[in-house]
Design a protein around this motif. Structure first.
Motif, PDB file in Angstrom:
ATOM      1  N   ASN A 284       2.439   1.777  -3.414  1.00 55.87           N
ATOM      2  CA  ASN A 284       1.511   2.363  -4.379  1.00 55.87           C
ATOM      3  C   ASN A 284       1.325   3.858  -4.128  1.00 55.87           C
ATOM      4  O   ASN A 284       1.254   4.654  -5.068  1.00 55.87           O
ATOM      5  N   THR A 285       1.239   4.226  -2.839  1.00 51.16           N
ATOM      6  CA  THR A 285       1.108   5.642  -2.510  1.00 51.16           C
ATOM      7  C   THR A 285       2.332   6.432  -2.961  1.00 51.16           C
ATOM      8  O   THR A 285       2.209   7.515  -3.556  1.00 51.16           O
TER       9      THR A 285
ATOM     10  N   GLN B 199       2.759   9.397  -5.891  1.00 52.70           N
ATOM     11  CA  GLN B 199       3.296  10.717  -5.547  1.00 52.70           C
ATOM     12  C   GLN B 199       4.631  10.995  -6.235  1.00 52.70           C
ATOM     13  O   GLN B 199       5.249  12.026  -6.011  1.00 52.70           O
TER      14      GLN B 199
ATOM     15  N   ALA C 221       0.821  -1.206   0.000  1.00 57.48           N
ATOM     16  CA  ALA C 221       0.000   0.000   0.000  1.00 57.48           C
ATOM     17  C   ALA C 221       0.855   1.256   0.000  1.00 57.48           C
ATOM     18  O   ALA C 221       0.585   2.213  -0.747  1.00 57.48           O
ATOM     19  N   GLU C 222       1.898   1.264   0.821  1.00 59.50           N
ATOM     20  CA  GLU C 222       2.766   2.438   0.860  1.00 59.50           C
ATOM     21  C   GLU C 222       3.559   2.583  -0.428  1.00 59.50           C
ATOM     22  O   GLU C 222       3.848   3.706  -0.868  1.00 59.50           O
TER      23      GLU C 222
ATOM     24  N   ASP D 140       2.328   9.561  10.753  1.00 57.61           N
ATOM     25  CA  ASP D 140       1.843   8.949   9.520  1.00 57.61           C
ATOM     26  C   ASP D 140       2.484   7.584   9.410  1.00 57.61           C
ATOM     27  O   ASP D 140       3.407   7.252  10.161  1.00 57.61           O
TER      28      ASP D 140
END
Length: 218
Positions: free
Chosen positions: A79-80, A84, A76-77, A156
């Motif tokens: 993909n984030t 970005q 998930a990170e 975060d």
């Protein structure tokens, strides 16, 4: 005194806390021999002789990570980060094994061996934390908790840590608390007196364990 600090870290925040704890131990007891060990490198013989074992890891879904939660979190990170336009830089060994896996091979501790547990977690009330589960496993392996489990707040998933969190292990107030006779007994391998109040080497955080799952914590 020999101290072993074993930590699991995905994005470096838990490692930062482990390093701060190591600094705090050295400041409180310059004669202490401190081994700072990523969980993937922590062998049984490296912790067996320690008079104090400190274990920490990130919080996933209100508890310790699992192989599945680490894979999903990293994916998930990733993909984030891709969305970005930046590169994801997890810690070496972030895929595992984690603290949960490591406990399976940890032998029983000699009677009276001291331990402590910590985690990194989000700062909202229902985030939960991995430290209590780590503490339970330490106790099931024969360790005696020197202090209650503790959490450190991140802002975060990839961090950073909340301002001032690492310094809680290095500030003058923490050193003054370590000067308490009960803490000195712990440092030389003796148990705190049964009638003594629970020791807190640092400030307490929210210990909520009920409610919705929390976010992944590195």
């Amino acid at each position: 005194m020999d101290v072993a600090i074993v930590y699991e870290s995905l994005f470096g925040n838990t490692r930062t806390i482990a390093e701060a704890i190591a600094d705090g131990v050295k400041e409180a007891n310059p004669a202490a021999r401190v081994a700072l060990l990523p969980v993937g490198d922590a062998k049984a013989d490296q912790v067996r002789e320690a008079g104090l074992l400190i274990v920490g890891g990130p919080t996933h879904m209100r508890g310790m990570t699992s192989g599945a939660s680490r894979r999903k979190g990293l994916e998930a990170e990733g993909n984030t980060a891709k969305g970005q336009g930046r590169e994801l830089r997890p810690e070496p060994g972030a895929e595992g094994p984690g603290v949960r896996d490591w406990f399976q091979a940890l032998p029983k501790a000699p009677s009276g061996t001291l331990a402590a547990a910590f985690d990194t977690r989000a700062g909202f009330k229902l985030a939960g934390g991995a430290a209590k589960g780590i503490a339970r496993r330490l106790c099931s392996h024969g360790y005696k908790l020197a202090v209650p489990p503790e959490g450190f707040i991140i802002t975060d998933t990839e961090g950073p840590l909340r301002e001032g969190e690492p310094e809680r292990e290095r500030d003058a107030e923490a050193r003054q608390r370590r000067a308490d006779p009960r803490v000195r007994r712990v440092q030389v391998g003796e148990e705190a007196a049964p009638e003594a109040e629970p020791l807190r080497l640092r400030d307490p955080l929210v210990d909520a364990e009920a409610g919705e799952p929390g976010a992944d914590h590195p």
